[in-house]
Write a protein that holds these residues in place. Structure first.
Motif, PDB file in Angstrom:
ATOM      1  N   GLU A   1       0.837  -1.202   0.000  1.00  0.00           N
ATOM      2  CA  GLU A   1       0.000   0.000   0.000  1.00  0.00           C
ATOM      3  C   GLU A   1       0.879   1.261   0.000  1.00  0.00           C
ATOM      4  N   ALA A   2       1.801   1.301  -0.934  1.00  0.00           N
ATOM      5  CA  ALA A   2       2.758   2.405  -1.028  1.00  0.00           C
ATOM      6  C   ALA A   2       2.093   3.651  -1.608  1.00  0.00           C
ATOM      7  N   PRO A   3       2.596   4.844  -1.267  1.00  0.00           N
ATOM      8  CA  PRO A   3       2.040   6.084  -1.824  1.00  0.00           C
ATOM      9  C   PRO A   3       2.085   6.153  -3.340  1.00  0.00           C
ATOM     10  N   LEU A   4       3.091   5.492  -3.961  1.00  0.00           N
ATOM     11  CA  LEU A   4       3.172   5.447  -5.416  1.00  0.00           C
ATOM     12  C   LEU A   4       3.355   4.007  -5.864  1.00  0.00           C
ATOM     13  N   LEU A   5       2.445   3.543  -6.697  1.00  0.00           N
ATOM     14  CA  LEU A   5       2.536   2.211  -7.293  1.00  0.00           C
ATOM     15  C   LEU A   5       2.901   2.377  -8.762  1.00  0.00           C
ATOM     16  N   ILE A   6       3.978   1.701  -9.185  1.00  0.00           N
ATOM     17  CA  ILE A   6       4.412   1.738 -10.577  1.00  0.00           C
ATOM     18  C   ILE A   6       4.320   0.328 -11.142  1.00  0.00           C
ATOM     19  N   ILE A   7       3.576   0.184 -12.253  1.00  0.00           N
ATOM     20  CA  ILE A   7       3.394  -1.132 -12.867  1.00  0.00           C
ATOM     21  C   ILE A   7       3.759  -1.042 -14.347  1.00  0.00           C
ATOM     22  N   ASP A   8       4.733  -1.823 -14.744  1.00  0.00           N
ATOM     23  CA  ASP A   8       5.159  -1.870 -16.146  1.00  0.00           C
ATOM     24  C   ASP A   8       4.419  -3.023 -16.826  1.00  0.00           C
ATOM     25  N   GLU A   9       3.483  -2.694 -17.716  1.00  0.00           N
ATOM     26  CA  GLU A   9       2.662  -3.684 -18.435  1.00  0.00           C
ATOM     27  C   GLU A   9       1.977  -4.647 -17.457  1.00  0.00           C
ATOM     28  N   PRO A  10       0.977  -4.183 -16.714  1.00  0.00           N
ATOM     29  CA  PRO A  10       0.369  -4.984 -15.648  1.00  0.00           C
ATOM     30  C   PRO A  10      -0.347  -6.242 -16.105  1.00  0.00           C
ATOM     31  N   PHE A  11      -0.781  -6.316 -17.366  1.00  0.00           N
ATOM     32  CA  PHE A  11      -1.582  -7.446 -17.811  1.00  0.00           C
ATOM     33  C   PHE A  11      -0.765  -8.527 -18.499  1.00  0.00           C
ATOM     34  N   LEU A  12       0.530  -8.306 -18.628  1.00  0.00           N
ATOM     35  CA  LEU A  12       1.383  -9.235 -19.363  1.00  0.00           C
ATOM     36  C   LEU A  12       1.417 -10.599 -18.674  1.00  0.00           C
TER      37      LEU A  12
END
Length: 244
Positions: free
Chosen positions: A151-162
């Motif tokens: 539950e971080a203040p910033l979530l970074i997801i590179d191509e989440p559906f891959l």
């Protein structure tokens, strides 16, 4: 407050890839960073997570500058890379304990969240498995659990559906929306624009290392005379425009 990227220029080994990139992700907002291959998406993310040092410009997260206070900056981020990164010698449970401990969150409250996520991605009975036993899709799910549990203040997801099945993709969208509802910022990359348009607040379009557009999915569709449902055609139109 959220994330602020201000006139960021940078790249690799002296090669300037990004040229005065600026955008903001307010608390509770979901932003999709998009563009053709080579547009600068990965370079931008690598600067935000601290893998690359800016040549010029600033990156701040909740008013913490990544150059001035890198540890405090990075402690606010949960990152899911495009390719899963796991330690061969650690079980699933050991991975999660290690990451929670690194963030000072290895407690019962956190493990309540972990249990929910493990059940959601059908990993509850795999906690003693080593990575060698996981399929590509399961490895991606381990990364998702590892990030969303913080539950971080910033979530970074590179191509989440891959590499994910349809049910897991739906679960990811639910979790992303929950992060925004908690007031956290979300930055993702994707080539599935029509799907992303259903839940992102804005697209940030990169073209040749520069910000080409910032706006809502409907505004991007209008710019290229597309319907939101047909936004995936955007890439074909840009290829024709640029000759890429």
């Amino acid at each position: 407050m959220g994330l602020k990227v201000d006139n960021l220029s940078g790249g690799y080994a002296g090669n300037q890839v990004l040229k005065n990139v600026s955008f903001t992700i307010e608390d509770g907002c979901i932003i999709a960073l998009i563009g053709l291959n080579g547009a600068g998406k990965s370079t931008t993310i690598n600067h935000i997570i601290g893998e690359l040092h800016p040549q010029s410009g600033q990156i701040t997260l909740n008013q913490v500058n990544i150059v001035e206070a890198p540890t405090a900056f990075k402690s606010q981020i949960a990152y899911i890379p495009e390719q899963p990164i796991l330690y061969d010698e650690l079980t699933l449970a050991e991975h999660l304990h290690l990451l929670l401990a690194a963030h000072g969150q290895d407690n019962d409250k956190s493990w309540d969240r972990v249990s929910r996520l493990l059940n959601m991605f059908r990993l509850q009975d795999k906690q003693h498995w080593l990575p060698i036993h996981f399929s590509k899709g399961m490895r991606q799910k381990v990364m998702l659990v590892s990030a969303f549990m913080l539950e971080a203040p910033l979530l970074i997801i590179d191509e989440p559906f891959l590499g994910l099945d349809t049910l897991a993709q739906r679960d990811v969208v639910t979790l992303i929306r929950e992060q925004a509802q908690l007031g956290h910022s979300v930055l993702m990359t994707t080539h599935l624009l029509a799907s992303a348009a259903k839940f992102v607040d804005q697209f940030v379009v990169l073209n040749n290392g520069q910000v080409d557009f910032v706006g809502t999915p409907s505004a991007l569709a209008d710019k290229y005379q597309l319907s939101v449902a047909n936004l995936d055609d955007y890439f074909d139109l840009v290829r024709k425009e640029t000759g890429a």
